[in-house]
Design an enzyme around this catalytic site. Structure first.
Site, PDB file in Angstrom:
ATOM      1  N   ASP A 183     -16.466 -28.039 -82.290  1.00 17.68           N
ATOM      2  CA  ASP A 183     -15.905 -26.911 -82.976  1.00 17.68           C
ATOM      3  C   ASP A 183     -16.089 -27.041 -84.481  1.00 17.68           C
ATOM      4  O   ASP A 183     -16.247 -28.157 -84.957  1.00 17.68           O
ATOM      5  CB  ASP A 183     -14.412 -27.123 -82.713  1.00 17.68           C
ATOM      6  CG  ASP A 183     -13.641 -25.895 -82.653  1.00 17.68           C
ATOM      7  OD1 ASP A 183     -14.040 -25.019 -81.912  1.00 17.68           O
ATOM      8  OD2 ASP A 183     -12.622 -25.858 -83.368  1.00 17.68           O
TER       9      ASP A 183
ATOM     10  N   LYS B 166     -15.722 -22.074 -83.031  1.00 14.99           N
ATOM     11  CA  LYS B 166     -15.587 -20.663 -83.249  1.00 14.99           C
ATOM     12  C   LYS B 166     -15.015 -20.444 -84.644  1.00 14.99           C
ATOM     13  O   LYS B 166     -13.837 -20.661 -84.842  1.00 14.99           O
ATOM     14  CB  LYS B 166     -14.641 -20.031 -82.218  1.00 14.99           C
ATOM     15  CG  LYS B 166     -14.925 -20.417 -80.824  1.00 14.99           C
ATOM     16  CD  LYS B 166     -14.002 -19.690 -79.844  1.00 14.99           C
ATOM     17  CE  LYS B 166     -13.821 -18.253 -80.152  1.00 14.99           C
ATOM     18  NZ  LYS B 166     -14.411 -17.306 -79.220  1.00 14.99           N
TER      19      LYS B 166
ATOM     20  N   MET C 257      -3.053 -20.235 -88.537  1.00 13.81           N
ATOM     21  CA  MET C 257      -3.857 -19.003 -88.635  1.00 13.81           C
ATOM     22  C   MET C 257      -3.067 -17.879 -89.305  1.00 13.81           C
ATOM     23  O   MET C 257      -3.159 -16.722 -88.896  1.00 13.81           O
ATOM     24  CB  MET C 257      -4.323 -18.559 -87.229  1.00 13.81           C
ATOM     25  CG  MET C 257      -5.208 -19.587 -86.555  1.00 13.81           C
ATOM     26  SD  MET C 257      -5.597 -19.179 -84.847  1.00 13.81           S
ATOM     27  CE  MET C 257      -4.154 -19.816 -83.995  1.00 13.81           C
TER      28      MET C 257
HETATM   29  N1  SAH Z   1      -6.116 -27.002 -82.092  1.00 17.62           N
HETATM   30  C1  SAH Z   1      -5.825 -26.998 -83.511  1.00 17.62           C
HETATM   31  C2  SAH Z   1      -5.452 -25.604 -84.013  1.00 17.62           C
HETATM   32  C3  SAH Z   1      -6.572 -24.594 -83.876  1.00 17.62           C
HETATM   33  S1  SAH Z   1      -6.171 -23.039 -84.563  1.00 17.62           S
HETATM   34  C4  SAH Z   1      -4.739 -28.031 -83.816  1.00 17.62           C
HETATM   35  O1  SAH Z   1      -4.064 -28.527 -82.915  1.00 17.62           O
HETATM   36  O2  SAH Z   1      -4.595 -28.386 -84.988  1.00 17.62           O
HETATM   37  C5  SAH Z   1      -6.889 -23.185 -86.156  1.00 17.62           C
HETATM   38  C6  SAH Z   1      -5.792 -23.308 -87.198  1.00 17.62           C
HETATM   39  O3  SAH Z   1      -5.319 -24.646 -87.276  1.00 17.62           O
HETATM   40  C7  SAH Z   1      -6.242 -23.009 -88.610  1.00 17.62           C
HETATM   41  O4  SAH Z   1      -6.320 -21.628 -88.860  1.00 17.62           O
HETATM   42  C8  SAH Z   1      -5.135 -23.669 -89.400  1.00 17.62           C
HETATM   43  O5  SAH Z   1      -3.960 -22.894 -89.355  1.00 17.62           O
HETATM   44  C9  SAH Z   1      -4.883 -24.922 -88.583  1.00 17.62           C
HETATM   45  N2  SAH Z   1      -5.613 -26.093 -89.085  1.00 17.62           N
HETATM   46  C10 SAH Z   1      -6.477 -26.846 -88.383  1.00 17.62           C
HETATM   47  N3  SAH Z   1      -6.933 -27.879 -89.121  1.00 17.62           N
HETATM   48  C11 SAH Z   1      -6.323 -27.781 -90.327  1.00 17.62           C
HETATM   49  C12 SAH Z   1      -6.365 -28.550 -91.523  1.00 17.62           C
HETATM   50  N4  SAH Z   1      -7.140 -29.633 -91.642  1.00 17.62           N
HETATM   51  N5  SAH Z   1      -5.605 -28.148 -92.573  1.00 17.62           N
HETATM   52  C13 SAH Z   1      -4.819 -27.063 -92.486  1.00 17.62           C
HETATM   53  N6  SAH Z   1      -4.740 -26.298 -91.379  1.00 17.62           N
HETATM   54  C14 SAH Z   1      -5.471 -26.656 -90.311  1.00 17.62           C
END
Ligand code: SAH
Length: 247
Positions: free
Chosen positions: A40, A61, A177
């Site tokens: 991803d 995505k 998000m």
């Molecule tokens: N599966 C992921 C979330 C996916 S949805 C998890 O468990 O972290 C994608 C969202 O995750 C982004 O829009 C943001 O809100 C958050 N996100 C993921 N990585 C991030 C990071 N390094 N810093 C800040 N927000 C993050």
């Protein structure tokens, strides 16, 4: 957990919040065994952790981008690679089961009779706040945290969240998000009774080169985020703990 990735098996592997050092030991073991890794855009760079010759395939995505692979084609590819006898790792940013479509991929593989293993891991929902010095719970300040997606704006037909109830939950709110709809969400939470001076912080690209933290209140955070040019991926933390800075 003893990781054994057999040929023809798919492993749904948590990539953690961006820094390869935040992969679990189990994730590293699966990566070492993989023949092919479907990753991803938020997943960490694991090119140094796989065997030479392991195929690394980028599959979306990225939000609102044209270079995404559709979820249907990702599902199809997982099954196709596994049926060809390969050891497949599906690597996501954070944890696959937190807004990661891991459940859909599990079901799709199961329907095709492809064995699946799940390796949970570090979600950005707690790790990104920690990066900014914010514990999502803190004795005397917060007895819980609620993780929600801000992808659908309040009142949008596809939104199933009761933002006014969330405003009254008494828990830290962790918004994933949520950048695009932040102004509307902040307004709805205030309409639900959450005080406008409630601390709110935004943590962008935690653990990355472009990491940024913006601190404000429920009333100011949306404008401050725009001013600071905050973009996804970002996490918004709302509640008393958002004022902490344990860095
Ligand atoms: N599966 C992921 C979330 C996916 S949805 C998890 O468990 O972290 C994608 C969202 O995750 C982004 O829009 C943001 O809100 C958050 N996100 C993921 N990585 C991030 C990071 N390094 N810093 C800040 N927000 C993050």
């Amino acid at each position: 957990m003893r990781v054994q990735l057999d040929p023809g098996t798919v492993a749904l592997v948590a990539g953690g919040p961006g820094d390869p050092d935040l992969l679990t030991v189990a994730a590293c073991r699966a990566l070492e065994q993989a023949d092919v890794v479907l990753y991803d855009y938020l997943a960490p760079d694991v090119s140094g952790l796989v065997r030479p010759g392991t195929e690394l395939i980028a599959v979306g995505k990225r939000p609102r981008s044209t270079d995404t692979t559709s979820q249907d084609s990702i599902n199809a590819l997982l099954v196709e690679l596994a049926k060809a006898g390969r050891r497949v790792v599906r690597l996501k940013g954070g944890d696959n089961y937190v807004f990661g479509r891991g459940g859909e991929e599990w079901l799709h593989c199961a329907e095709a009779e492809v064995p699946v293993i799940v390796i949970p891991g570090v979600t950005s929902a707690t790790a990104a706040p920690a990066f900014a010095g914010i514990p999502v719970t803190h004795r005397t300040l917060s007895q819980g945290f609620t993780v929600v997606s801000g992808h659908a704006a309040p009142g949008h037909p596809s939104s199933s969240l009761d933002w006014r109830a969330l405003a009254r939950s008494g828990t830290t709110l962790v918004l994933l998000m949520g950048v695009k709809n932040l102004a509307a969400i902040a307004a709805e939470l205030q309409a639900g009774g959450l005080a406008s001076d409630t601390p709110a912080s935004i943590v962008s690209s935690a653990f990355g080169d472009t990491a940024a933290v913006v601190r404000g209140t429920l009333d100011t955070i949306a404008a401050l985020a725009i001013e600071a040019g905050i973009k996804p991926p970002s996490i918004v933390v709302i509640g008393a703990v958002a004022a902490l800075d344990l860095t």
